[in-house]
Motif scaffolding. Structure first.
Motif, PDB file in Angstrom:
ATOM      1  N   UNK A  17     -27.343  37.003  -6.518  1.00 40.79           N
ATOM      2  CA  UNK A  17     -26.239  36.885  -5.601  1.00 40.79           C
ATOM      3  C   UNK A  17     -26.122  35.383  -4.727  1.00 40.79           C
ATOM      4  N   UNK A  18     -27.474  34.941  -4.651  1.00 39.93           N
ATOM      5  CA  UNK A  18     -27.356  33.635  -4.084  1.00 39.93           C
ATOM      6  C   UNK A  18     -26.513  32.505  -4.974  1.00 39.93           C
ATOM      7  N   UNK A  19     -26.900  32.619  -6.470  1.00 46.96           N
ATOM      8  CA  UNK A  19     -26.494  31.645  -7.270  1.00 46.96           C
ATOM      9  C   UNK A  19     -24.899  31.911  -7.219  1.00 46.96           C
ATOM     10  N   UNK A  23     -21.771  29.003  -6.265  1.00 46.84           N
ATOM     11  CA  UNK A  23     -21.246  28.599  -7.392  1.00 46.84           C
ATOM     12  C   UNK A  23     -19.607  29.013  -7.293  1.00 46.84           C
ATOM     13  N   UNK A  24     -19.448  30.027  -6.616  1.00 46.41           N
ATOM     14  CA  UNK A  24     -18.191  30.765  -6.330  1.00 46.41           C
ATOM     15  C   UNK A  24     -17.582  30.581  -4.966  1.00 46.41           C
ATOM     16  N   UNK A  25     -18.477  30.003  -4.058  1.00 42.22           N
ATOM     17  CA  UNK A  25     -18.177  29.753  -2.760  1.00 42.22           C
ATOM     18  C   UNK A  25     -17.680  31.167  -1.954  1.00 42.22           C
ATOM     19  N   UNK A  49     -16.957  30.709 -14.171  1.00 39.78           N
ATOM     20  CA  UNK A  49     -16.934  29.393 -14.930  1.00 39.78           C
ATOM     21  C   UNK A  49     -18.084  29.628 -15.926  1.00 39.78           C
ATOM     22  N   UNK A  50     -17.891  28.507 -16.957  1.00 40.69           N
ATOM     23  CA  UNK A  50     -18.805  28.638 -17.979  1.00 40.69           C
ATOM     24  C   UNK A  50     -20.272  28.605 -17.480  1.00 40.69           C
ATOM     25  N   UNK A  51     -20.664  27.372 -16.670  1.00 33.49           N
ATOM     26  CA  UNK A  51     -21.979  27.495 -16.273  1.00 33.49           C
ATOM     27  C   UNK A  51     -22.697  28.436 -15.490  1.00 33.49           C
ATOM     28  N   UNK A  52     -21.760  29.253 -14.770  1.00 33.81           N
ATOM     29  CA  UNK A  52     -22.096  30.313 -13.862  1.00 33.81           C
ATOM     30  C   UNK A  52     -22.447  31.586 -14.930  1.00 33.81           C
ATOM     31  N   UNK A  53     -21.542  31.909 -16.184  1.00 30.72           N
ATOM     32  CA  UNK A  53     -21.827  32.735 -17.096  1.00 30.72           C
ATOM     33  C   UNK A  53     -22.979  32.640 -17.775  1.00 30.72           C
TER      34      UNK A  53
END
Length: 329
Positions: A17-19, A23-25, A49-53
């Motif tokens: 959730x913190x990530x 990442x998604x604001x 996004x690719x990095x979050x994925x």
């Protein structure tokens, strides 16, 4: 239940959730709902996004839901939701205390000791913690419904039910409007306390205020009775001042006409930051064929749930009372 499992799963949810939050604001609470969905589906969302994925794909591989009991999942998600609610300012972003939810599961079992099929409805289900706690204690065939007006809470409720593999049909609506639903055996709710702003809708209720806004908690009691089968039960978490307010004479008269008061159990004051916010569990039976008032209503002040000896004593007394009550049915 393994407390280490609860902590491990909470840490997983918190990290995910913190990530997502960063990442998604987004808000932490919305991110918890997303993390729960990702865990259930075992995959990140397509539009991430690719990095979050990549981060979520790696994170999902670190855990297996099969290693956890239903109640371990419920408690871990509850901890994550509670963390998110600390940052939320809205009054309705509250969660039923765990010990109270578990205790209401015990009361449900005592009210329905023999019945093997049970339908349950919570018209103010929030994140569905109360419903889940009751369901996880039942060895019965259940049909369960929940309603919630707040979209974030409903999203969390749905994710919660999915993770625990609890089948709940949810309504996203103002719970004081009509439902497309048959009456149920049992209505449970941690009642929202305060005024209901829609005077036009309130005018459809017998418990509408004679002047000014009506109390939402009074209207919820009437709505609960509308969707309870004849002789069915209702269990509400209510403010201790329920029968001492300016509209309580109207409520008393209404309940005398439509229900039997089965019991009122005052919750430990230690659960509440302020004495004026203290609450009780009100147990009602809707009047109908075969229903009858108990010889003596179940009235008790519950000790601290952290005091096992005192709780053991009170449970012995409650069990004796229910044995007599159920024998009269």
């Amino acid at each position: 239940m393994n407390q280490q499992n609860v902590e491990k799963l909470f840490e997983w949810l918190d990290e995910a959730a913190t990530t997502i939050e960063h990442q998604e604001n987004s808000s932490y609470l919305n991110a918890v709902a997303d993390a729960m969905d990702i865990l259930f589906n075992q995959a990140p969302f397509e539009d991430m996004g690719d990095f979050l994925k990549q981060q979520m794909e790696k994170h999902v591989k670190e855990i297996s839901l099969e290693d956890y009991e239903k109640d371990e999942i419920r408690k871990a998600t509850q901890l994550a939701i509670l963390k998110g609610m600390k940052g939320a300012t809205q009054q309705q972003h509250l969660i039923t205390p765990d010990t109270v939810a578990m205790f209401m599961g015990y009361l449900t079992q005592r009210l329905y000791p023999e019945q093997q099929q049970l339908s349950i409805f919570d018209p103010a289900c929030g994140t569905a913690n109360l419903l889940s706690a009751i369901m996880n204690q039942m060895e019965k065939e259940l049909r369960v419904f929940g309603s919630e007006v707040d979209e974030t809470l409903l999203q969390l409720a749905l994710a919660n039910a999915n993770l625990q593999k609890n089948e709940i049909e949810f309504f996203h609506q103002d719970s004081l409007r009509p439902f497309l639903m048959e009456p149920v055996d049992l209505v449970v709710a941690d009642l929202p306390v305060g005024y209901y702003p829609d005077d036009v809708q309130a005018s459809n209720f017998k418990l509408q205020a004679e002047e000014g806004h009506s109390y939402a908690h009074h209207l919820f009691i009437e709505q609960g009775l509308n969707y309870t089968k004849e002789s069915g039960y209702l269990m509400f978490i209510v403010p201790n001042f329920l029968f001492d307010s300016d509209q309580s004479a109207q409520l008393n008269a209404f309940l005398r006409e439509h229900a039997h008061i089965v019991g009122m159990l005052q919750l430990p004051e230690s659960l509440f930051k302020d004495e004026k916010h203290a609450k009780s569990i009100l147990i009602l039976q809707k009047k109908g064929q075969g229903s009858k008032a108990p010889k003596e209503a179940l009235l008790a002040k519950l000790p601290s749930f952290k005091n096992p000896n005192a709780m053991g004593d009170i449970l012995t007394q409650l069990n004796s009372w229910f044995d007599v009550y159920n024998a009269r049915k």
